[in-house]
Design an enzyme around this catalytic site. Structure first.
Site, short mmCIF file in Angstrom:
data_model
loop_
_atom_site.label_atom_id
_atom_site.label_comp_id
_atom_site.label_asym_id
_atom_site.label_seq_id
_atom_site.Cartn_x
_atom_site.Cartn_y
_atom_site.Cartn_z
N ASN A 141 -29.81 1.19 66.11
CA ASN A 141 -28.89 0.13 65.68
C ASN A 141 -29.05 -0.21 64.20
OD1 ASN A 141 -27.63 -0.01 68.10
ND2 ASN A 141 -28.76 -1.78 68.86
N GLU A 168 -35.45 3.77 73.56
CA GLU A 168 -36.31 3.57 72.40
C GLU A 168 -37.57 2.84 72.88
OE1 GLU A 168 -33.80 3.12 68.28
OE2 GLU A 168 -33.51 1.53 69.74
N SER A 205 -32.64 -5.70 71.50
CA SER A 205 -32.16 -4.61 70.65
C SER A 205 -32.44 -4.87 69.17
CB SER A 205 -30.69 -4.32 70.90
OG SER A 205 -29.97 -5.49 71.06
N HIS A 256 -36.13 -0.34 74.76
CA HIS A 256 -34.73 -0.60 74.45
C HIS A 256 -33.84 0.42 75.15
CE1 HIS A 256 -31.30 -0.81 71.32
NE2 HIS A 256 -31.07 -1.63 72.32
#
Ligand code: 3H9
Length: 696
Positions: free
Chosen positions: A476, A438, A405, A426
């Site tokens: 994130n 992702e 991540s 991801h």
């Protein structure tokens, strides 16, 4: 007649065939063609009219692309009324999806027949609207108020059998819509069946509409359209048909002017646009039949579950026979959920767990797989070791993916002899539930490897977003900024609970602190520790959250985090130790806490999100603003009716938002550095959506 509606006489029957690919949307030419077709059939002395769609579907609704422009006559409600008022019987033959205005056209015909696979629904609420072409007035007259409210407020589609049982359609038959429609029309003519206008049916029995309105409003978590739908159906009980139609129209027009409608339609088109990237044009993905998953923890097992459910074979690699068995149990547990919900049957369950899934400890078992997703511990050395093994055993051309991540995919790729085959995939936990993927494209990733990432996402039913390499990728990375903005507000006087409330009132499924408890507070703790050595000395850092973790409170899994889960409920009470830690830190830093209104909390939180989103787009980590928006809608519980953070920013007005960011920067110039792209858009008087359009 217009070209969008073909006209033909078959004996006594005038046939109106819609020809407006891809979905026979009811654009202006189609509406005009229908009105002209009815007039021509009348002039021709036809005894019946058949309406059906050429291609894949009956009308899939109004043409959404026309929304926001000045509507051109004939308007859809008038088209519906003209169809119903025809002097001969009118029959519709349905296939594909008769949605929204398409269903409203069908309800305006006197008889409805459908192929077994046809579906119908009123999905306008999914666009922030209600049916605006008599649907809320005709449907309750046909099937009663309760069922009509369910269909109007949920936007769900119903299959032909349910529609027949409810009395929405009259008959189901196999064949092409043209064939079954002609046969049915002839059958009705032979039986001298009368015209059967739904608008002339008696008004339906009322229910407690105020209660239904309140309940629907609450369920919509801020989305207005479904609650408006209740009021429109109410009008069918209380007003004569024509007045009810006028009332429905006024509610429809009111909703058409809202930001919610704009947000929902932005989401509709962006969801379809997100996987269409210029760099993928003409690039074929590599074949995908079997995949490998390294690591069978929650994430790996979730990925394996999603892959199995989509028909892929999975080799699941773990470190020891015990861990492999535990991983298999996790996958079986996930799949038994699908079994319980009726998504798969017992035979399929057994096939998936016993045949399609191969738990193993031997990397050599990966020699035939087309793609491998590594989901092991987040540590560069561990990842490199895994990729070294994959490099040795995987066949040439296999895609090697990491589910990291935040780690640098370029560095991972460089540790192999085949960096062009390496990509980031991801997933979000639980991976068999969460819709976002992702697809992280590294410097050397080959175009067909990227295409394969998108293809896997499609097979798995995910919304895939292209992201570039950086700490945290799109989602994130932005999350860490607005979470920091929240932490700063806490130091200055807001409580985590006030922030969670403001954010859920804004429409998020959960507030950031409830989310942190769910994910585990140790995750953020480890991230902070990881970033500490490279932290800029100007950064304002709070430590209360670290102290909370060090005291053993890691969120739901330990029974306490920001909230106390002792009572076993997820709707938990605040953990009193949290405010103590926060107050102690404020005292230590000499901060006199101040009040934050809900509006200010939302403004700062969103400003941080938008500012970082603009940086992510400006740096090319996200190709387009809509990629940021879709990341947040599908991975972070952002309210769909607000379109996404950057669509929200457009609607709020970029100049005012930038001005606020500059104002906040006076207190903390390090944190609130305006994104260059935001400054540029404001200077040029443009919006994020302009960038989406330019990229299309
Ligand atoms: C309404 O009817 C209001 C009325 O009550 C009152 C009016 C006064 N318009 O999804 P796909 C495009 S509101 C324009 O990939 P699928 C779509 O963008 C309307 N374009 O295919 C895509 O374009 P592109 C109520 C539309 O097979 C292409 O068609 N109706 C529309 O997976 C293929 O779409 C709805 O909300 C449209 N209405 O699914 C239905 N619909 O290729 C919305 C689609 O350039 N549509 N396009 O990307 C759907 O749910 C799905 O598209 C459908 C087909 C199930 C029809």
């Amino acid at each position: 007649m217009t070209e969008a509606i073909g006209y033909e006489r078959v004996g006594d029957i005038a046939v109106l065939a819609a020809q407006n690919p891809p979905v026979n949307a009811l654009g202006h030419a189609v509406r005009q063609g229908l009105v002209d077709g009815i007039a021509k059939a009348t002039a021709d002395g036809a005894k019946a009219v058949l309406i059906y769609g050429e291609g894949s579907t009956f009308f899939a609704g109004a043409d959404i692309r026309e929304f926001g422009q000045t509507p051109k006559e004939p308007h859809l409600p008038d088209v519906c009324n003209a169809i119903e008022a025809a002097p001969m019987i009118v029959v519709s033959a349905l296939h594909g999806t008769a949605l929204g205005g398409g269903m409203e056209i069908a309800l305006s015909t006197h008889y409805r027949i459908a192929v077994p696979k046809a579906r119908m629904g009123l999905p306008e609420v999914n666009l922030g609207l209600i049916p605006g072409a008599t649907g809320t007035q005709r449907l309750p007259r046909l099937i009663g108020v309760e069922k009509a409210i369910d269909i109007v407020t949920s936007g769900r589609q119903l299959g032909a059998r349910d529609l027949l049982a409810m009395g929405v359609i009259d008959k189901i038959a196999d064949g092409s819509p043209r064939e079954i429609g002609l046969a049915y029309a002839q059958e009705l003519l032979d039986a001298a069946a009368p015209r059967r206008p739904v608008s002339e049916m008696p008004a339906p029995e009322p229910i407690d509409f105020d209660a239904a309105y309140e309940a629907t409003l609450k369920k919509g978590r801020g989305l207005l359209a479904p609650a408006y739908g209740v009021r429109a159906v109410q009008a069918a009980c209380e007003k004569p048909f024509a007045e009810g139609v006028a009332y429905e129209r006024s509610l429809f027009r009111e909703l058409m002017e809202t930001d919610q409608r704009q947000g929902m339609i932005h989401a509709f088109f962006s969801e379809r646009q997100v996987s269409k990237l210029p760099e993928l044009k003409g690039v074929d993905p590599r074949p995908l039949a079997a995949i490998g998953v390294i690591g069978g923890g929650t994430m790996g097992a979730g990925i394996a579950t999603a892959a199995l459910l989509s028909g892929l074979n999975v080799v699941l690699v773990e470190m020891s026979p015990e861990a492999a068995a535990a991983a298999k149990d996790r996958v079986s547990g996930n799949l038994s959920g699908a079994l319980k919900r009726g998504r798969i049957d017992q035979a399929k369950f057994e096939h998936l767990t016993e045949t399609a899934l191969t738990p193993t400890t031997d990397f050599g078992d990966l020699k035939d797989v087309d793609l491998v997703v590594e989901a092991v511990f987040e540590n560069m050395d561990v990842k490199k070791e895994v990729f070294g093994k994959l490099d040795a055993v995987c066949k040439p051309g296999a895609v090697l993916a990491s589910n990291t991540s935040y780690l640098d995919i370029d560095e991972i790729a460089a540790s192999t002899s085949r960096p062009a085959d390496v990509i980031g995939l991801h997933f979000f936990s639980p991976a068999h539930v969460m819709k976002l993927l992702e697809v992280v494209v590294a410097d050397k990733t080959a175009p067909d490897v990227m295409a394969t990432g998108f293809d896997l996402g499609k097979k798995l039913g995910k919304v895939s977003v292209r992201a570039g390499v950086c700490d945290g990728f799109i989602g994130n990375r932005i999350l860490s900024k607005y979470r920091t903005a929240a932490d700063h507000m806490i130091l200055d006087g807001a409580s985590p609970y006030a922030i969670d409330k403001a954010i859920t009132d804004f429409g998020f499924a959960m507030g950031p602190f409830a989310v942190a408890d769910l994910a585990g507070l140790d995750i953020g703790y480890m991230t902070r520790k990881r970033l500490a050595p490279t932290r800029d000395p100007r950064e304002r850092v709070s430590t209360y959250a670290d102290k909370l973790v060090e005291a053993g409170h890691k969120g739901q899994k330990t029974g306490k985090g920001y909230y106390d889960y002792a009572a076993g409920s997820r709707a938990a009470a605040p953990n009193p130790e949290v405010m103590e830690l926060i107050e102690a830190e404020r005292a230590e830093l000499g901060i006199t806490p101040r009040d934050f209104t809900e509006a200010e909390i939302v403004r700062r939180y969103m400003a941080a999100m938008v500012n970082e989103g603009a940086k992510v787009v400006g740096e090319g980590i996200a190709r387009r603003p809509l990629d940021v928006d879709m990341t947040f809608l599908f991975g972070y519980g952002f309210p769909r009716y607000r379109g996404g953070p950057l669509k929200w920013a457009d609607m709020e007005g970029l100049p005012a938002l930038l001005a606020d960011i500059k104002e906040y920067a006076k207190e903390d110039p390090y944190f609130w550095q305006p994104a260059p792209l935001l400054e540029q858009l404001v200077a040029e008087g443009r919006t994020f959506d302009d960038l989406n359009k330019e990229a299309a």
